[in-house]
Design an enzyme around this catalytic site. Structure first.
Site, PDB file in Angstrom:
ATOM      1  N   GLU A 181      -3.534  -8.809   2.729  1.00  0.00           N
ATOM      2  CA  GLU A 181      -3.344  -9.341   4.090  1.00  0.00           C
ATOM      3  C   GLU A 181      -4.499  -9.015   5.031  1.00  0.00           C
ATOM      4  O   GLU A 181      -4.540  -9.536   6.163  1.00  0.00           O
ATOM      5  CB  GLU A 181      -2.031  -8.791   4.684  1.00  0.00           C
ATOM      6  CG  GLU A 181      -2.099  -7.394   5.262  1.00  0.00           C
ATOM      7  CD  GLU A 181      -2.109  -6.272   4.240  1.00  0.00           C
ATOM      8  OE1 GLU A 181      -2.152  -5.084   4.651  1.00  0.00           O
ATOM      9  OE2 GLU A 181      -2.070  -6.562   3.027  1.00  0.00           O
TER      10      GLU A 181
ATOM     11  N   CYS B 100       0.824  -1.211   0.000  1.00  0.00           N
ATOM     12  CA  CYS B 100       0.000   0.000   0.000  1.00  0.00           C
ATOM     13  C   CYS B 100       0.862   1.267   0.000  1.00  0.00           C
ATOM     14  O   CYS B 100       1.632   1.473  -0.931  1.00  0.00           O
ATOM     15  CB  CYS B 100      -1.014  -0.023   1.145  1.00  0.00           C
ATOM     16  SG  CYS B 100      -2.415   1.092   0.811  1.00  0.00           S
TER      17      CYS B 100
ATOM     18  N   HIS C 296      -4.512  -4.576  -0.202  1.00  0.00           N
ATOM     19  CA  HIS C 296      -4.314  -5.139   1.136  1.00  0.00           C
ATOM     20  C   HIS C 296      -4.771  -6.591   1.158  1.00  0.00           C
ATOM     21  O   HIS C 296      -5.741  -6.941   1.826  1.00  0.00           O
ATOM     22  CB  HIS C 296      -5.096  -4.332   2.176  1.00  0.00           C
ATOM     23  CG  HIS C 296      -4.437  -3.056   2.579  1.00  0.00           C
ATOM     24  ND1 HIS C 296      -3.291  -3.021   3.341  1.00  0.00           N
ATOM     25  CD2 HIS C 296      -4.769  -1.769   2.313  1.00  0.00           C
ATOM     26  CE1 HIS C 296      -2.936  -1.760   3.555  1.00  0.00           C
ATOM     27  NE2 HIS C 296      -3.807  -0.985   2.938  1.00  0.00           N
TER      28      HIS C 296
END
Length: 301
Positions: free
Chosen positions: A233, A138, A231
């Site tokens: 994750e 990011c 993102h």
């Protein structure tokens, strides 16, 4: 195979409650040493998200957590930082096989005005010299490309928030080995790239993108580092927490796209990105961080 982290890290008990297997003895296997420079304000959440993914790898992994020496976090308990975090300046980058640099809520701040910008540049330059591969996530992806290639971020009036369909622009890249023709990734950002700046740079290539949210994975043609704008994750409820936080602040946020059933924030969100996120991190560890991967293990066709 599991991860090795410092005892007592809150992420371990949280993930065990989810049924995620984390710490396992590696026997005679030498773990891949991963440095995580965590720039996110709520560091414990980010630790948990990353360990969840790294623990799914068949390769043994050892994680070390770092924070900038030139910045004091106000949103993570000082005792947690003192116990579990180190300052990167005290360690050589050649100690590690791979590095992850996380995002930070600094999209509206010029890079040069970030209080730890000079330190961060030093870490990125050091990692490039000594570490086999680095994942920039990011905001860090924008910072990394600006630092190395002078590529500027573009600030948007409307936040890109939601879970978006993606495709592979370079399906033969090993970082996307095994990806479906269409897969989903969460995004949460106010910035993006002028795609033409990347496509005209002889050192970079767009590996994956979305018709809605734009460029997702940017890779260096020499296969060293990867810049991830999304993102993958994120846990199932991260976007939910961000939306409701901004709503409580009176910021009038848009409901994250393609996230809640029937676009209703009262309903539990649908997780569409779990398998993709694990595959992304596993590919990175296997093909780029592992010495065997560097030596040329070919992906399964």
């Amino acid at each position: 195979m599991g991860v090795k982290v410092q005892k007592g890290l809150p992420a371990i008990s949280a993930l065990e409650d989810e049924g995620v297997v984390t710490c396992i003895e590696h026997g005679n296997s030498t773990p891949l040493r991963i440095a995580v420079l965590n720039l996110m304000p709520i560091k414990i959440t980010t630790e948990t998200d990353l360990i969840r993914l790294l623990s799914s790898s068949p390769l043994p992994v050892e994680i070390s957590l770092f924070e900038p020496a030139s910045h004091t976090s106000k949103t993570t308990p000082a005792e947690h930082l003192l116990r579990f975090y180190k300052k990167f300046e005290a360690f050589g980058a050649d100690t590690f096989d791979g590095m992850i640099i996380t995002g930070a809520p600094l999209e509206r701040v010029d890079f040069e005005d970030v209080d730890y910008w000079e330190e961060l540049k030093g870490v990125m330059d050091c990692a490039r010299k000594y570490v086999r591969s680095t994942l920039y996530i990011c905001w860090a992806a924008f910072a990394g490309l600006y630092n190395r290639y002078g590529i500027s971020k573009q600030l948007y009036e409307q936040k890109i928030s939601g879970v978006f369909a993606h495709h592979c622009d370079k399906p033969k890249s090993k970082i996307v080995n095994g990806f479906d023709d269409e897969f989903y990734v969460p995004h949460s950002r106010f910035i993006g790239f002028d795609r033409s700046e990347i496509e005209t740079n002889k050192y970079l290539e767009v590996i994956s993108s979305s018709d809605e949210s734009g460029v997702y994975i940017i890779g260096e043609r020499e296969g060293h580092d990867f810049y991830i704008t999304g993102h993958s994750e994120y846990s199932p409820l991260t976007l939910d927490g961000e939306y409701k936080r901004d709503l409580a602040k009176g910021m009038n946020p848009q409901i994250p796209k393609n996230y809640y059933p029937e676009n209703n924030p009262e309903l539990p969100p649908i997780v569409r990105w779990r398998a993709h996120s694990r595959l992304l991190f596993n590919n990175w560890l296997n093909f780029y961080v592992s010495e065997k991967g560097v030596c040329g293990i070919e992906p399964v066709s």
